[in-house]
Design a protein around this motif. Structure first.
Motif, short mmCIF file in Angstrom:
data_model
loop_
_atom_site.label_atom_id
_atom_site.label_comp_id
_atom_site.label_asym_id
_atom_site.label_seq_id
_atom_site.Cartn_x
_atom_site.Cartn_y
_atom_site.Cartn_z
N PRO A 152 0.84 -1.21 -0.07
CA PRO A 152 -0.09 0.09 -0.11
C PRO A 152 0.71 0.98 -0.03
N VAL A 170 -2.17 0.73 7.98
CA VAL A 170 -3.48 0.28 6.77
C VAL A 170 -4.66 -0.15 7.59
N ASP A 189 -6.60 2.74 8.75
CA ASP A 189 -7.19 3.88 7.76
C ASP A 189 -8.83 3.23 7.46
N SER A 214 -9.91 2.07 4.11
CA SER A 214 -9.58 0.73 3.50
C SER A 214 -9.74 -0.61 4.30
N ARG A 271 -1.88 6.99 6.71
CA ARG A 271 -0.99 6.37 5.63
C ARG A 271 0.31 6.89 5.45
#
Length: 450
Positions: free
Chosen positions: A45, A280, A283, A286, A350
């Motif tokens: 990512p 990640v 977040d 996502s 991120r």
């Protein structure tokens, strides 16, 4: 003493045939007028984010950036072949802390000290353990895009629903007990997710930390292989049993990406892996697990700490024809300004972690990463790369051995462990083969009796 890496690497990496067949493109080049540079990078990512944001760099500089994004194992193979054969396909390569000192000794990488001496780059802001890992003989040969250790990630809500508490410093025995209680096949929730996908950088990354903390090791001080020792065997048996009993479905084919998906979608109650995974998971764009995660130190048994140390770094091959333009992108991609750009454009969770000390002083990042920022720094700070287990090592590295042959050796051993996870052989059978591979490597590599 080890033989020179320079004299052994092509054979160790299995590239002799490729080298004979490949044409050399020539090395060096200033590249001030370059308008296009090519970067080979890993499909994770954070690297996908930089591809998305690269238009900012292109507009500012007029330099076009072409990305070649590959899965981790494929990236290693492609980049190693390109560098070793001097094909010169890439102006920038994404490499790990494992490759950096080996490739630097081989003369494959451009020293970066002169480039990085620009005060605006602020090389002293790079986190000490990470900067040291990309330094060879006091020279900087790569710059970290992000750095990591490993820790245990867990779903606080699932723990609460079961009336369970994560210990402040869990042991692997405690983790196995928790996994048994949290495993819920009816609701498609694994007690724990662990890498089973074969590869020295896949299943061996977490497994090696478990071997160390159980008191096992790959080699003793005389390079005698130790993969069938009682301690190593116990560690591997524990890992295989844990993932087979309470791990994710299809564990033998699950690596970092698959465990990240499983955890972010609520299909794993715990996940032991890289600290970078937290950015990640937290977040909300996502991850369904954002705001529900807790973070504990890497589990231990016989040692006080058990995390690994890794960084994905940008390096400048000697074969690049566009070195100045390549450095311009490398410095931008690993700068304070880029970190701020990610936070403002994509969200502060991120931001690439573990590379710069100043990242952890940004108020917005402190707020967004409150759950995992300090645990990440603590894990990185506690790593001992020369004694991660009970014994001093002949090399620096936790989840790998810093010899060129380990790319092949580690992958072969990882395949045997993966086969045991799949139920195709016993752990004893896997380790008997692994011991033979390790003995052959020590002998043919010239490590014994040197």
């Amino acid at each position: 003493m080890q033989p020179s890496v320079r004299t052994r690497y092509a054979v160790a990496a299995g590239l002799a045939t490729v080298m004979a067949a490949s044409a050399c493109s020539g090395a060096g080049g200033g590249g001030d007028d370059a308008k296009t540079i090519t970067i080979a990078t890993v499909a994770n990512p954070q690297m996908q984010d930089i591809e998305q944001l690269s238009s900012v760099f292109e507009e500012e500089t007029g330099i076009d950036v072409q990305f070649v994004i590959l899965p981790e194992n494929e990236l290693r193979d492609k980049v190693t072949q390109d560098i070793a054969t001097e094909s010169g396909q890439y102006d920038i390569v994404t490499i790990g802390t494992y490759e950096t000192p080996i490739w630097a000794e081989n003369g494959w990488l451009t020293p970066l000290d002169d480039y990085a001496s620009d005060p605006d780059y602020d090389v002293d802001d790079l986190l000490g353990p990470i900067r040291e890992a990309v330094t060879y003989e006091d020279g900087l040969y790569a710059v970290p895009f992000y750095g990591e250790s490993s820790f245990l990630m867990y779903r606080k809500d699932l723990f609460e629903a079961k009336g369970l508490t994560m210990p402040a410093n869990p042991t692997w025995t405690e983790v196995a007990d928790l996994a048994a209680q949290l495993d819920d096949p009816e609701n498609d929730v694994a007690g724990i997710c662990l890498r089973g996908l074969a590869g020295w950088g896949e299943n061996l990354a977490p497994l090696n930390t478990i071997i160390h903390t159980f008191g096992g090791r790959w080699y003793d001080e005389d390079w005698n292989a130790q993969l069938t020792s009682p301690e190593t065997a116990a560690a591997v048996q524990f890992y295989v049993d844990l993932v087979r009993d309470y791990g994710e479905d299809g564990a033998a084919n699950a690596g970092f990406s698959e465990c990240l998906t499983a955890t972010s979608q609520g299909n794993a109650a715990m996940w032991f892996d890289a600290t970078v995974g937290a950015s990640v998971l937290e977040d909300p764009e996502s991850s369904d697990a954002a705001g529900l995660m807790g973070y504990a130190p890497a589990p231990v048994m016989e040692t006080e700490h058990s995390g690994w140390l890794w960084a994905w770094n940008l390096a400048l091959p000697e074969t690049s024809q566009n070195k100045d333009a390549a450095w311009e992108f490398m410095s931008w991609a690993t700068s304070k300004e880029y970190i701020g750009l990610v936070g403002e454009e994509l969200g502060w969770t991120r931001v690439p972690p573990g590379s710069r000390a100043s990242t952890y002083e940004i108020p917005e990042y402190q707020e967004a990463a409150a759950a995992y920022a300090q645990p990440t720094l603590d894990q990185i700070a506690n790593v001992n790369v020369t004694k991660p287990g009970l014994y001093e090592q002949n090399w620096a590295g936790v989840q790998y051995i810093t010899i060129p042959e380990f790319q092949d050796l580690g992958t072969r051993v990882g395949q045997e462990v993966s086969a045991a996870i799949a139920g195709n052989q016993t752990v004893e059978e896997a380790l008997d083969k692994a011991q033979q591979y390790a003995e052959e490597t020590a002998q043919t590599g010239g490590y014994q009796g040197g």
